[in-house]
Design an enzyme around this catalytic site. Structure first.
Site, mmCIF file in Angstrom:
data_model
loop_
_atom_site.group_PDB
_atom_site.id
_atom_site.type_symbol
_atom_site.label_atom_id
_atom_site.label_comp_id
_atom_site.label_asym_id
_atom_site.label_seq_id
_atom_site.Cartn_x
_atom_site.Cartn_y
_atom_site.Cartn_z
ATOM 1 N N GLU A 185 39.911 31.952 35.723
ATOM 2 C CA GLU A 185 39.240 32.785 35.819
ATOM 3 C C GLU A 185 37.868 32.833 36.282
ATOM 4 O O GLU A 185 37.084 34.175 35.655
ATOM 5 C CB GLU A 185 39.697 33.510 34.413
ATOM 6 C CG GLU A 185 41.614 33.401 34.752
ATOM 7 C CD GLU A 185 42.577 34.715 33.889
ATOM 8 O OE1 GLU A 185 41.337 35.445 33.427
ATOM 9 O OE2 GLU A 185 43.290 35.726 34.087
ATOM 10 N N GLU A 229 49.751 31.795 35.372
ATOM 11 C CA GLU A 229 50.096 32.731 34.736
ATOM 12 C C GLU A 229 50.171 34.296 35.203
ATOM 13 O O GLU A 229 49.622 34.668 36.108
ATOM 14 C CB GLU A 229 47.771 33.327 33.837
ATOM 15 C CG GLU A 229 47.588 32.437 33.107
ATOM 16 C CD GLU A 229 46.298 33.071 32.060
ATOM 17 O OE1 GLU A 229 46.182 34.069 31.992
ATOM 18 O OE2 GLU A 229 45.146 32.642 32.105
#
Ligand code: AHR
Length: 501
Positions: A173, A292
């Site tokens: 991320e 995720e």
């Protein structure tokens, strides 16, 4: 009562079922590692301090692959803190989740746990506070046979054989301003490409995942993927997607349609990746790593405050209800439907932290509601994924407009002759009379049928009532080449048919 029908045939194949879609995620966050998978002194702990009850539930869940060690955690992690004699490992501040990391569990311990759980490891390197050199170091420690400084260190630490990890995430991320070492798409794309090239010099056939956006609502979504892939297209295999869903402002109808968002997110990333491929005149196809995904009540998390530096604090230990389980079942339907392009998926996370498994220190471990659709889908989805033509009434949602009440996918295993239909009824009040046309499958009978549903959509499983929500056998009828099932409101159902001809 509403009516819906499904048309399917063993000839309408999307792609083989990718077993890596049944991935999970263990991050050094909250109590996922400490008192989650690892708790020396627990009555079920084994010789390595791993909780036997959690290991058993991990196997029952049907997990095939586990991403490790983060998550946001990885962007500040020094892997070398977690190897060698445990008593000499440093305690560090863990900035992503404001806690203390004791490093009692590190690479070698996690590899041992993964072998016991019989799962493949997906290892994430730190590209937040670190770079190419440290990625090469951790690769040398994990995968090099021996005869070099770091591979010999691994051997000296008790792991004679290389860990042989094939699937690597290039950071986590890094588009997010909250991430340690947050970068622009250009900065990250260059670093990902350089790291990938270096890792491939060490081991050419690694599978590498570049970070996509941390959610489709990021202001840079689309542009980020495009820029990163322009710079790293030839070097990486997969681009990542992350998505978490929750009820916003009491809007359960939209929440129940979360898979509509997942479908759209996947289709958008596929389109973006293919557009880059076309610009580069490349015949290579980038696949997706949805590494995720889950239901996560982020609003509750924003209210959690931590000022103390604690070891393994309780962080985002969401307690799931049966409505959450139906949404999770539907998200799995979406992932399966996209198995032509989604190569890897990891439900985040495995235990305690937004997880299908909960455990208490010194106490029991139990299955949350969301455990059940995952375990059943992993057990039943075999062979090829089939395209399903769905004819369904629609209902209106604030977020997505009119959406089908019924959503479904099917799998067919040519070897066993089994066909499995996975289907949800997203309607809050109406049952659905479902007809599934089976003429193309010859003579079949129902081998098993399960539904996750509860008249109380907020029913949960707890430490004291761990089996309040479990899959229940579902009534079915076979008439004239059709399967008839009544789907209760807010329900997820799996029916396995077996060939009798
Ligand atoms: O899974 C929890 C967190 O969600 C992860 O650490 C991070 O990658 C994401 O934002």
């Amino acid at each position: 009562m509403l009516n819906a029908s499904l048309a399917l045939s063993p000839d309408y194949v999307i792609a083989p079922v990718r077993r890596r879609l049944f991935g999970s995620f263990v991050e050094h966050m909250g109590r996922c590692v400490y008192t989650g998978i690892h708790e020396p002194g627990h009555p079920t702990a084994d010789e390595d301090g791993f909780r036997g009850d959690v290991l058993e539930l991990t196997r029952e869940l049907g997990v095939e692959l586990v991403r490790y060690p983060g998550g946001n955690f990885v962007s500040g992690y020094r892997w070398e803190d977690g190897v060698g004699p445990v008593a000499q490992r440093p305690v560090r501040r863990e900035l992503a989740w404001h806690s203390l990391e004791t490093n009692e569990v590190g690479i070698d311990e996690f590899v041992r746990w993964a072998r016991k759980a019989d799962v493949e490891i997906m290892y994430a390197v730190n590209l937040g506070t670190r770079g190419v050199a440290e990625a090469l170091d951790v690769h040398e420690y994990m995968n090099h046979d021996g005869g070099t400084h770091l591979s010999d260190l691994r051997r000296a630490n008790g792991s004679e054989e290389p860990h042989g990890v094939k699937l690597w995430c290039l950071g986590n991320e890094l588009d997010g301003p909250w991430q340690l070492g947050h970068k622009t798409a250009h900065e990250y794309g260059r670093l990902a490409a350089e790291t990938a090239r270096a890792l491939r010099q060490a081991e050419p056939d690694l599978e590498l995942v570049a970070c996509g956006s941390s959610s489709s609502s990021m202001p840079t979504f689309g542009e980020w993927e495009s820029t990163v892939l322009e710079l790293a297209y030839d070097e990486v295999d997969h681009i990542s997607l992350h998505a978490y869903y929750e009820v916003i402002d009491g809007d359960v109808d939209s929440f129940l349609a979360s898979a509509v968002n997942m479908d759209h997110f996947i289709d958008s990333v596929v389109a973006t990746a293919d557009a880059v491929g076309a610009r580069l005149k490349s015949s290579k196809k980038i696949t997706l790593s949805f590494d995720e995904w889950n239901v996560w009540y982020m609003k509750r998390f924003q209210a959690e405050t931590r000022t103390e530096w604690e070891v393994a604090p309780r962080v985002i230990e969401d307690q799931y209800d049966v409505t959450d389980a139906v949404v999770v079942g539907n998200l799995l339907i979406s992932l399966l439907r996209h198995s032509d392009r989604v190569a890897v998926a990891c439900q985040a996370q495995l235990v305690n932290v937004i997880a299908p498994i909960r455990s208490e220190p010194g106490g029991p471990a139990w299955r949350q509601t969301i455990f059940h659709p995952f375990a059943l889908t992993s057990r039943l989805a075999r062979g090829q994924v089939l395209r399903v033509e769905t004819s369904s009434p629609t209902y209106s949602t604030k977020q997505f407009g009119d959406v089908p009440v019924v959503d479904a996918v099917a799998t067919h295993d040519g070897e066993t002759g089994d066909t499995v239909v996975f289907v949800v009824n997203r309607h809050r009040t109406e049952p659905v009379d479902l007809k599934v046309g089976l003429a193309a499958f010859g003579d079949v009978e129902v081998a098993e049928a399960w539904t996750v549903h509860d008249p109380d959509g907020s029913a949960t499983n707890t430490e004291t009532d761990p089996d309040r929500v479990v899959p229940k056998p579902q009534d079915t009828t076979l008439v004239d080449d059709s399967l008839l099932v009544v789907l209760p409101p807010v329900s997820w159902t799996a029916v396995r048919l077996t060939s009798t001809s």
